[in-house]
Write a protein that holds these residues in place. Structure first.
Motif, PDB file in Angstrom:
ATOM      1  N   LEU A  80       0.683  -1.287   0.020  1.00  8.88           N
ATOM      2  CA  LEU A  80       0.003  -0.139   0.396  1.00  8.88           C
ATOM      3  C   LEU A  80       1.126   1.704   0.178  1.00  8.88           C
ATOM      4  CD1 LEU A  80      -2.636   1.414   0.306  1.00  8.88           C
ATOM      5  CD2 LEU A  80      -2.525   1.412   2.929  1.00  8.88           C
ATOM      6  N   LEU A  81       2.229   1.271   0.471  1.00 12.17           N
ATOM      7  CA  LEU A  81       2.803   2.343   0.814  1.00 12.17           C
ATOM      8  C   LEU A  81       3.898   2.607  -0.283  1.00 12.17           C
ATOM      9  CD1 LEU A  81       3.796   2.313   4.080  1.00 12.17           C
ATOM     10  CD2 LEU A  81       2.199   3.732   4.018  1.00 12.17           C
ATOM     11  N   GLN A  82       3.818   1.761  -0.983  1.00 15.25           N
ATOM     12  CA  GLN A  82       4.176   2.427  -2.296  1.00 15.25           C
ATOM     13  C   GLN A  82       3.269   2.848  -3.350  1.00 15.25           C
ATOM     14  OE1 GLN A  82       7.536  -0.856  -4.189  1.00 15.25           O
ATOM     15  NE2 GLN A  82       5.962  -1.620  -2.739  1.00 15.25           N
ATOM     16  N   LYS A  83       2.218   2.826  -2.998  1.00  9.58           N
ATOM     17  CA  LYS A  83       1.064   3.334  -4.090  1.00  9.58           C
ATOM     18  C   LYS A  83       1.196   5.168  -3.473  1.00  9.58           C
ATOM     19  CE  LYS A  83      -1.654  -1.016  -4.820  1.00  9.58           C
ATOM     20  NZ  LYS A  83      -1.984  -1.452  -4.102  1.00  9.58           N
ATOM     21  N   TRP A  84       1.142   5.534  -1.725  1.00 13.48           N
ATOM     22  CA  TRP A  84       1.031   6.546  -1.623  1.00 13.48           C
ATOM     23  C   TRP A  84       2.058   7.541  -1.746  1.00 13.48           C
ATOM     24  CZ3 TRP A  84      -2.756   9.302   0.086  1.00 13.48           C
ATOM     25  CH2 TRP A  84      -4.465   7.944   0.576  1.00 13.48           C
ATOM     26  N   PHE A  85       3.512   6.537  -1.744  1.00 11.03           N
ATOM     27  CA  PHE A  85       4.632   7.225  -2.226  1.00 11.03           C
ATOM     28  C   PHE A  85       5.845   7.328  -3.233  1.00 11.03           C
ATOM     29  CE2 PHE A  85       3.359   7.562   2.617  1.00 11.03           C
ATOM     30  CZ  PHE A  85       4.172   8.761   2.854  1.00 11.03           C
ATOM     31  N   PRO A  86       4.860   6.587  -4.862  1.00 12.73           N
ATOM     32  CA  PRO A  86       5.239   6.447  -6.260  1.00 12.73           C
ATOM     33  C   PRO A  86       7.185   6.429  -6.095  1.00 12.73           C
ATOM     34  CG  PRO A  86       3.823   7.881  -6.138  1.00 12.73           C
ATOM     35  CD  PRO A  86       3.573   7.848  -4.928  1.00 12.73           C
ATOM     36  N   ARG A  87       7.671   7.523  -5.825  1.00 14.29           N
ATOM     37  CA  ARG A  87       8.556   8.560  -5.821  1.00 14.29           C
ATOM     38  C   ARG A  87       9.393   7.863  -4.541  1.00 14.29           C
ATOM     39  NH1 ARG A  87       7.180  15.099  -7.235  1.00 14.29           N
ATOM     40  NH2 ARG A  87       5.499  14.166  -9.419  1.00 14.29           N
ATOM     41  N   HIS A  88       9.177   7.420  -3.257  1.00 13.91           N
ATOM     42  CA  HIS A  88      10.303   7.221  -3.037  1.00 13.91           C
ATOM     43  C   HIS A  88       9.835   5.403  -2.649  1.00 13.91           C
ATOM     44  CE1 HIS A  88      12.052  11.065  -3.188  1.00 13.91           C
ATOM     45  NE2 HIS A  88      10.483  11.553  -2.433  1.00 13.91           N
ATOM     46  N   THR A  89       9.537   4.598  -3.428  1.00 14.81           N
ATOM     47  CA  THR A  89       9.462   3.545  -3.080  1.00 14.81           C
ATOM     48  C   THR A  89      10.255   2.813  -2.162  1.00 14.81           C
ATOM     49  OG1 THR A  89      10.428   2.215  -4.925  1.00 14.81           O
ATOM     50  CG2 THR A  89       7.422   3.023  -5.051  1.00 14.81           C
ATOM     51  N   ALA A  90      11.713   2.973  -2.467  1.00 11.87           N
ATOM     52  CA  ALA A  90      12.259   2.064  -1.262  1.00 11.87           C
ATOM     53  C   ALA A  90      12.315   2.199  -0.147  1.00 11.87           C
ATOM     54  CB  ALA A  90      13.731   1.844  -2.501  1.00 11.87           C
ATOM     55  N   LEU A  91      12.297   3.642   0.114  1.00 12.38           N
ATOM     56  CA  LEU A  91      12.714   4.569   0.993  1.00 12.38           C
ATOM     57  C   LEU A  91      11.271   3.765   2.345  1.00 12.38           C
ATOM     58  CD1 LEU A  91      13.993   6.261   3.589  1.00 12.38           C
ATOM     59  CD2 LEU A  91      12.938   8.103   2.309  1.00 12.38           C
ATOM     60  N   VAL A  92       9.788   4.592   1.644  1.00 11.72           N
ATOM     61  CA  VAL A  92       9.264   4.388   2.264  1.00 11.72           C
ATOM     62  C   VAL A  92       8.757   2.627   2.931  1.00 11.72           C
ATOM     63  CG1 VAL A  92       6.746   4.215   0.718  1.00 11.72           C
ATOM     64  CG2 VAL A  92       6.572   5.625   2.610  1.00 11.72           C
ATOM     65  N   THR A  93       8.751   1.637   1.643  1.00 13.50           N
ATOM     66  CA  THR A  93       8.814   0.592   2.272  1.00 13.50           C
ATOM     67  C   THR A  93      10.128   0.140   3.262  1.00 13.50           C
ATOM     68  OG1 THR A  93      10.323  -0.031   0.278  1.00 13.50           O
ATOM     69  CG2 THR A  93       7.625  -0.301   0.534  1.00 13.50           C
ATOM     70  N   GLY A  94      11.266   0.680   3.559  1.00 13.75           N
ATOM     71  CA  GLY A  94      12.731   0.404   4.378  1.00 13.75           C
ATOM     72  C   GLY A  94      11.665   1.003   5.523  1.00 13.75           C
ATOM     73  N   LEU A  95      11.655   2.379   5.795  1.00 17.23           N
ATOM     74  CA  LEU A  95      10.529   2.402   6.656  1.00 17.23           C
ATOM     75  C   LEU A  95       9.526   2.094   7.152  1.00 17.23           C
ATOM     76  CD1 LEU A  95      10.337   6.601   5.949  1.00 17.23           C
ATOM     77  CD2 LEU A  95      11.904   5.540   7.765  1.00 17.23           C
ATOM     78  N   ALA A  96       8.433   1.343   6.223  1.00 20.83           N
ATOM     79  CA  ALA A  96       7.674   0.532   6.784  1.00 20.83           C
ATOM     80  C   ALA A  96       8.298  -0.409   7.576  1.00 20.83           C
ATOM     81  CB  ALA A  96       6.758   0.207   5.933  1.00 20.83           C
ATOM     82  N   VAL A  97       8.620  -1.594   6.600  1.00 23.52           N
ATOM     83  CA  VAL A  97       9.549  -2.862   7.528  1.00 23.52           C
ATOM     84  C   VAL A  97      10.521  -2.705   8.122  1.00 23.52           C
ATOM     85  CG1 VAL A  97       8.510  -4.184   5.519  1.00 23.52           C
ATOM     86  CG2 VAL A  97      10.725  -3.129   5.178  1.00 23.52           C
ATOM     87  N   GLY A  98      10.954  -1.799   8.565  1.00 22.17           N
ATOM     88  CA  GLY A  98      12.220  -0.852   9.256  1.00 22.17           C
ATOM     89  C   GLY A  98      11.528  -1.909  10.951  1.00 22.17           C
ATOM     90  N   GLY A  99      10.052  -1.254  10.969  1.00 23.82           N
ATOM     91  CA  GLY A  99       9.112  -1.204  11.964  1.00 23.82           C
ATOM     92  C   GLY A  99       8.962  -3.128  12.304  1.00 23.82           C
ATOM     93  N   PHE A 100       8.893  -3.480  11.460  1.00 24.09           N
ATOM     94  CA  PHE A 100       9.085  -5.095  11.648  1.00 24.09           C
ATOM     95  C   PHE A 100      10.818  -5.507  12.600  1.00 24.09           C
ATOM     96  CE2 PHE A 100       9.058  -9.966  10.858  1.00 24.09           C
ATOM     97  CZ  PHE A 100       8.441 -10.215  10.599  1.00 24.09           C
ATOM     98  N   GLY A 101      11.545  -4.897  12.311  1.00 25.51           N
ATOM     99  CA  GLY A 101      12.693  -5.400  11.940  1.00 25.51           C
ATOM    100  C   GLY A 101      12.859  -4.914  14.163  1.00 25.51           C
ATOM    101  N   PHE A 102      12.311  -3.832  13.783  1.00 32.83           N
ATOM    102  CA  PHE A 102      12.181  -3.346  15.708  1.00 32.83           C
ATOM    103  C   PHE A 102      11.514  -4.210  16.626  1.00 32.83           C
ATOM    104  CE2 PHE A 102      13.440   0.960  12.961  1.00 32.83           C
ATOM    105  CZ  PHE A 102      14.669   0.506  13.485  1.00 32.83           C
ATOM    106  N   GLY A 103      10.516  -4.697  15.769  1.00 31.88           N
ATOM    107  CA  GLY A 103       9.798  -4.925  16.872  1.00 31.88           C
ATOM    108  C   GLY A 103       9.934  -5.910  17.941  1.00 31.88           C
ATOM    109  N   ALA A 104      11.335  -6.840  18.213  1.00 30.25           N
ATOM    110  CA  ALA A 104      11.784  -7.570  18.403  1.00 30.25           C
ATOM    111  C   ALA A 104      13.079  -6.201  19.860  1.00 30.25           C
ATOM    112  CB  ALA A 104      13.203  -8.351  18.310  1.00 30.25           C
TER     113      ALA A 104
END
Length: 397
Positions: A123-147
Motif C-alpha cells: 500500500l505505501l508504495q502507492k501512496w509514495f510512488p517517488r520514494h518506494t524504496a525508502l517508504v517500504t524500508g521505513l515500514a518494514v523497519g518497524g518489523f525489525g524493531f518489533g523484537a
C-alpha cells in the motif's frame, strides 16, 4: 494528505506488532529448560519455523485481497489472527500441550502475520510512488524493531513464571491485539487506486510476473538472504552464550539490541538503494552478510556483537530493498499479489535456514561449521543480482 501519513504511521505500528516474532529465541531457550517443557533445540525451533513458513500463505492470500478490496480489512483480519494465535499459544502450559504452541504461534499466528505484513508493504508504495524504496524500508523497519520492543517485556514476563514460559504470551497477545487494531484502522488506499480495475499502463499482473525469469531470480535472492541471516536469528540467544561468552541476561539484552540493527538495516539499505540502485545493493548485502557469518564463530564479546550486527543489518536490508525492487520491475498495480507470492522465499528460507543450521550445530555445538556453511551460501548468492536484468514489460504482457 493526512490519510497518506496516517497510513505510514499505521503501517509502522502493524510491523512493530508482528515483528515481535523475531524475539522467539528468548522463548525457545526458555522452553528448553528442564523445569519448563524440556524441549530439544530442534523442537524448540518448530513453532518459529512454522510461523515463518505460514507467512507466505497469509501474504499471498492477503496480497491478492488487498489489491482487490480494502487494505484496512485485510490488515485487521491479519493482526487479529496474529494476536489470537499468540493467545492460544499461552494455553500450552505442559509438554503434552506442545501442539497448541505450534497451532497458535505457528499456524494461526504465522498466517495472520503474513496477511498483516503485506498490506503496508504494498500500500505505501502507492501512496509514495517517488520514494518506494525508502517508504517500504521505513515500514518494514518497524518489523525489525518489533523484537526490540518485545524482548525486554518478554524477558520480564519470562522471569515471572520460568516454569511456564508460555504464560508470557497471554499479555503479549492482548498488547498485540490492541496496537495492531489501531494500526490497521489507519490503512486506506489512495483515491486514485481505490477499487479494482484501475491498472497503470505497463504494470504486470501476478500471472504475467510469474512468467518472467526475473520473478524467480528476485525470489531466490530473498530466499538465500533470509536463509543465511535467520540461521543466526533463530539461535542468537544460545550462540551469544556458547560462542560470544555472554550470560543469559546479557544474551537476552543482545537479542533486543540487535533487533535495532535489523530494523535500521531496512531503512538504511533502502535509502542507499534509492541512490545507487537496487540490484548492486542486494549484491553488497549478500556479500557482507556471508563474510560476517563466516567470521562470527571465531569472535567473542564485542567482536561477536559487531559481526552479528552486520548480519542483522544485511538481513533487514534485503527486506527493505526487495519490495521496491519488485515494484520497479513489475509495477505497483498488483504489488500486493506479486510481492505476496515472492514471500515464498521468506517462508522457505525461514524454515530451511534454522533447520539446516540447527542440524549442523548438533549436540556438539558446532557453530563454526554451521555459520561457515550459511555464510558460504550467502557469498555464492552474490551472482544472482549480478545476472538479473530489468523486466521488459511490453514483452512480458
Amino acid at each position: 494528505m493526512r490519510a497518506k501519513w496516517a497510513a505510514l504511521v499505521g503501517g509502522v505500528l502493524i510491523q512493530l506488532v508482528i515483528g515481535g516474532v523475531y524475539a522467539w529465541s528468548l522463548f525457545g531457550r526458555a522452553l528448553q529448560e528442564p523445569e519448563a517443557m524440556g524441549l530439544s533445540p530442534v523442537a524448540a525451533a518448530v513453532p518459529f519455523e512454522v510461523a515463518i513458513g505460514m507467512i507466505f500463505v497469509g501474504a499471498s492470500i492477503g496480497g491478492r485481497l488487498q489489491d482487490r478490496s480494502s487494505p484496512r480489512v485485510v490488515a485487521l483480519v491479519g493482526v487479529v489472527l496474529y494476536g489470537l494465535g499468540v493467545l492460544l499459544a499461552s494455553l500450552a502450559v505442559a509438554p503434552s500441550h506442545f501442539w497448541l504452541l505450534v497451532l497458535g504461534y505457528g499456524v494461526i499466528g504465522g498466517f495472520g502475520l503474513g496477511m498483516a505484513y503485506i498490506v503496508p508493504v504494498a500500500l505505501l508504495q502507492k501512496w509514495f510512488p517517488r520514494h518506494t524504496a525508502l517508504v517500504t524500508g521505513l515500514a518494514v523497519g518497524g518489523f525489525g524493531f518489533g523484537a526490540t520492543v518485545t524482548s525486554p517485556v518478554a524477558q520480564w514476563l519470562l522471569a515471572l513464571t520460568p516454569e511456564t514460559p508460555t504464560l508470557a504470551f497471554r499479555w503479549l497477545g492482548v498488547a498485540y491485539l490492541v496496537a495492531g487494531v489501531i494500526g490497521a484502522a489507519l490503512m486506506a488506499s489512495p483515491p486514485a487506486v481505490e477499487g479494482a480495475g484501475k491498472e497503470a499502463d505497463g504494470d504486470l499482473t501476478a500471472p504475467q510476473a510469474l512468467r518472467t525469469p526475473q520473478w524467480y531470480l528476485l525470489t531466490a535472492i530473498l530466499l538465500l538472504a533470509v536463509m543465511a541471516g535467520i540461521s543466526l536469528i533463530s539461535m542468537l540467544a544460545g550462540a551469544a552464550m556458547d560462542v560470544g561468552g555472554f550470560s543469559p541476561s546479557g544474551a537476552a539484552a543482545i537479542v533486543g539490541v540487535l533487533a535495532l540493527f535489523n530494523g535500521g538495516g531496512r531503512v538504511a539499505w533502502a535509502a542507499v538503494a534509492e541512490r545507487l540502485g537496487r540490484l548492486p545493493v542486494l549484491a553488497a548485502i549478500l556479500a557482507l552478510e556471508g563474510v560476517a557469518l563466516i567470521l562470527l564463530p571465531h569472535a567473542q564479546g564485542v567482536g561477536f556483537v559487531a559481526l552479528a550486527a552486520v548480519v542483522y543489518l544485511c538481513y533487514g536490508g534485503a527486506f527493505g530493498v526487495m519490495p521496491s525492487t519488485a515494484g520497479q520491475f513489475f509495477g505497483l498495480t498488483h504489488a500486493g499479489a506479486i510481492y505476496g507470492l515472492m514471500l515464498v522465499g521468506w517462508s522457505a528460507g525461514g524454515v530451511l535456514g534454522p533447520l539446516l543450521a540447527a542440524g549442523l550445530v548438533g549436540d556438539a555445538g558446532a557453530y563454526t561449521r554451521a555459520f561457515s556453511v550459511m555464510g558460504a551460501i550467502a557469498v555464492a548468492a552474490v551472482v544472482l543480482p549480478l545476472i538479473t536484468r530489468p523486466v521488459r514489460r511490453s514483452e512480458a504482457r
